[in-house]
Design a protein around this motif. Structure first.
Motif, PDB file in Angstrom:
ATOM      1  N   MET A  67       5.767  -3.110  -3.655  1.00  0.00           N
ATOM      2  CA  MET A  67       5.230  -4.217  -2.886  1.00  0.00           C
ATOM      3  C   MET A  67       6.413  -4.989  -2.309  1.00  0.00           C
ATOM      4  SD  MET A  67       2.080  -5.459  -5.358  1.00  0.00           S
ATOM      5  CE  MET A  67       1.217  -6.293  -4.001  1.00  0.00           C
ATOM      6  N   ILE A  88       3.868  -1.026   0.051  1.00  0.00           N
ATOM      7  CA  ILE A  88       2.740  -1.940   0.244  1.00  0.00           C
ATOM      8  C   ILE A  88       3.230  -3.264   0.833  1.00  0.00           C
ATOM      9  CG2 ILE A  88       0.878  -3.173  -0.932  1.00  0.00           C
ATOM     10  CD1 ILE A  88       1.077  -0.937  -3.111  1.00  0.00           C
ATOM     11  N   VAL A  90       3.341  -7.121   1.897  1.00  0.00           N
ATOM     12  CA  VAL A  90       2.798  -8.348   1.329  1.00  0.00           C
ATOM     13  C   VAL A  90       2.972  -9.478   2.336  1.00  0.00           C
ATOM     14  CG1 VAL A  90       2.929 -10.029  -0.539  1.00  0.00           C
ATOM     15  CG2 VAL A  90       3.355  -7.601  -1.007  1.00  0.00           C
ATOM     16  N   ALA A  98      -2.818  -7.394   0.242  1.00  0.00           N
ATOM     17  CA  ALA A  98      -1.810  -6.627  -0.496  1.00  0.00           C
ATOM     18  C   ALA A  98      -2.312  -6.297  -1.896  1.00  0.00           C
ATOM     19  CB  ALA A  98      -0.504  -7.423  -0.568  1.00  0.00           C
ATOM     20  N   ALA A 102      -2.651  -2.552  -3.397  1.00  0.00           N
ATOM     21  CA  ALA A 102      -1.986  -2.137  -4.634  1.00  0.00           C
ATOM     22  C   ALA A 102      -2.995  -1.638  -5.658  1.00  0.00           C
ATOM     23  CB  ALA A 102      -1.184  -3.307  -5.207  1.00  0.00           C
TER      24      ALA A 102
END
Length: 242
Positions: A67, A88, A90, A98, A102
């Motif tokens: 992330m 990912i 954010v 996000a 996840a």
């Protein structure tokens, strides 16, 4: 599914690490599960921490989906790579997006990398942890894997020029046993337990870190309590309040 971007990037990273001749000491990779979802949780002291977090997972043949702040995905170079490696994004103004991304990754059996301090610690000590990692693990029914890195701040960190030509720099990585995240427990209590475990691993990494004679005295990359000149958390809070 073929990893058309991630695996070549790993090959390039390994080549660069050899060129830099870094002295990497990584222990505990066996605690990262060989299959199934998991949340990999680390301290954050450098822009390169994700490289070494990911390196620790390779002996278990796992690729970590990190992330990372959304701006990295907009960059002309890093953006296509980050998307190709299925990391990912954010956006802090839309954190639920996000989180859902996840969660889907964890439920599909991926390892998701999280920096619960949310930003680089300029004191090189642990900041407070956000509870998102614990909540993800609870909802997905997966373990939290604590880890700590040390020495990465010497290569490239916030507030200091990057020094990617530095050779022979020691990098210490420690991975610990899983921290359970039962659904019937308060996420804040799990987060406190997780932070304590990361702190233990960080201290273990620091104890194992090789220092040349005299190197500890006034080193900018060492926290004040270890004899360095990095600002204390209190000094940073005071500066931010001004």
């Amino acid at each position: 599914m073929a990893e058309l971007v991630y695996r070549p990037v790993i090959g390039l990273a390994r080549t660069m690490l050899k060129v830099w001749d870094l002295r990497i000491d990584c222990r505990g990779s066996e605690y990262i599960p060989r299959s199934g979802g998991a949340v990999l949780v680390s301290n954050h002291i450098s822009y390169l921490d994700f490289v070494f977090n990911g390196l620790a997972a390779l002996p278990q043949k796992r690729l970590v989906r990190f992330m990372a702040k959304e701006s990295v995905f907009r960059h002309w170079l890093s953006g296509p790579l980050m998307r190709g490696m299925k990391h990912i994004p954010v956006d802090r103004s839309r954190g639920e997006t996000a989180y859902a991304h996840a969660l889907d990754s964890l439920r599909s059996g991926e390892v998701v990398g999280v920096f619960p301090e949310a930003t680089i610690s300029q004191s090189f000590t642990l900041k407070s942890f956000k509870s998102g990692a614990a909540r993800l693990a609870q909802e997905a029914g997966v373990p939290l894997i604590p880890m700590a890195v040390w020495g990465t701040q010497r290569l490239w960190t916030k507030g200091h020029p990057r020094n990617l030509r530095r050779s022979h720099t020691p990098i210490t990585i420690r991975v610990g046993e899983a921290v359970d995240a039962p659904r019937d427990q308060y996420a804040g209590a799990i987060t406190r337990r997780l932070r304590e475990r990361v702190q233990e691993l960080l201290e273990a990494a620091q104890r194992a870190y090789p220092l040349r004679p005299g190197e500890q005295h006034n080193a900018w990359w060492l926290p004040a309590h270890l004899g360095g000149t990095a600002p204390t958390p209190e000094q940073l809070r005071t500066a931010e309040a001004l």
